[in-house]
Design an enzyme around this catalytic site. Structure first.
Site, PDB file in Angstrom:
ATOM      1  N   GLN A 281       0.850  -1.193   0.000  1.00 50.24           N
ATOM      2  CA  GLN A 281       0.000   0.000   0.000  1.00 50.24           C
ATOM      3  C   GLN A 281       0.886   1.243   0.000  1.00 50.24           C
ATOM      4  O   GLN A 281       1.269   1.754   1.047  1.00 50.24           O
ATOM      5  CB  GLN A 281      -0.944   0.006   1.200  1.00 50.24           C
ATOM      6  CG  GLN A 281      -1.931   1.152   1.101  1.00 50.24           C
ATOM      7  CD  GLN A 281      -3.033   1.061   2.128  1.00 50.24           C
ATOM      8  OE1 GLN A 281      -3.210   0.081   2.820  1.00 50.24           O
ATOM      9  NE2 GLN A 281      -3.781   2.135   2.222  1.00 50.24           N
ATOM     10  N   PHE A 282       1.206   1.727  -1.201  1.00 50.59           N
ATOM     11  CA  PHE A 282       2.118   2.865  -1.321  1.00 50.59           C
ATOM     12  C   PHE A 282       1.565   4.119  -0.663  1.00 50.59           C
ATOM     13  O   PHE A 282       2.326   5.001  -0.267  1.00 50.59           O
ATOM     14  CB  PHE A 282       2.485   3.124  -2.790  1.00 50.59           C
ATOM     15  CG  PHE A 282       1.468   3.877  -3.577  1.00 50.59           C
ATOM     16  CD1 PHE A 282       1.601   5.246  -3.750  1.00 50.59           C
ATOM     17  CD2 PHE A 282       0.376   3.235  -4.143  1.00 50.59           C
ATOM     18  CE1 PHE A 282       0.665   5.960  -4.473  1.00 50.59           C
ATOM     19  CE2 PHE A 282      -0.558   3.934  -4.865  1.00 50.59           C
ATOM     20  CZ  PHE A 282      -0.422   5.303  -5.033  1.00 50.59           C
ATOM     21  N   THR A 283       0.253   4.224  -0.481  1.00 50.97           N
ATOM     22  CA  THR A 283      -0.311   5.425   0.129  1.00 50.97           C
ATOM     23  C   THR A 283       0.119   5.590   1.584  1.00 50.97           C
ATOM     24  O   THR A 283       0.072   6.700   2.111  1.00 50.97           O
ATOM     25  CB  THR A 283      -1.854   5.447   0.031  1.00 50.97           C
ATOM     26  OG1 THR A 283      -2.386   4.301   0.705  1.00 50.97           O
ATOM     27  CG2 THR A 283      -2.305   5.454  -1.421  1.00 50.97           C
TER      28      THR A 283
END
Length: 145
Positions: free
Chosen positions: A78-80
């Site tokens: 989850q790059f966010t």
């Protein structure tokens, strides 16, 4: 690297309506990889995932780890999580690892986890995923390694 871990009684990840990974009791770990992360970061992250004591013992205290309870581990990139949210009203993703680096490190983390733990499932890197979970407690921690 940022790890948002949630103790769950069950969790699954779907892509295009298809379940691509699921666990029963265990940990759902959302993984945010940053540019400075490397193999050493992965080792520290996996050690924490497997040994962080978030499961209750007989006295109701959080004294048991994922390894102790032999629960499932669901890893979801989850790059966010690596977003810079300190200013403005829109997140900046310049603090997240580039996709190629993120994919390589996430894949390496999955390999390491599967070598050390019997129950490891994943989402699909870069896909639009729907994550379903039943948070047990709720118990959620943000770990930074």
């Amino acid at each position: 690297m940022k790890l948002l871990i949630q103790r769950v009684t069950g969790a699954r990840v779907e892509v295009d309506g298809e379940a691509v990974g699921s666990i029963d009791q265990g940990l759902l770990a959302l993984i945010g990889i940053e540019p400075q992360d490397d193999q050493a970061s992965l080792g520290r992250a996996l050690h924490k995932l497997l040994n962080y004591r978030v499961f209750s013992d007989e006295a109701g205290k959080m004294n048991r780890s994922l390894s102790d309870v032999q629960g499932g581990l669901l890893l979801v990139s989850q790059f966010t999580l690596a977003a810079d949210t300190k200013s403005g009203m829109r997140p900046s993703f310049s603090s997240a690892a580039p996709p190629a680096q993120g994919a390589a490190l996430f894949d390496a983390l999955v390999e390491m986890a599967r070598a050390q733990h019997p129950q490891v499932a994943t989402g699909r890197f870069g896909a639009n995923m729907q994550v379903h979970l039943v948070n047990d407690g709720p118990v959620t921690f943000l770990l930074e390694v």
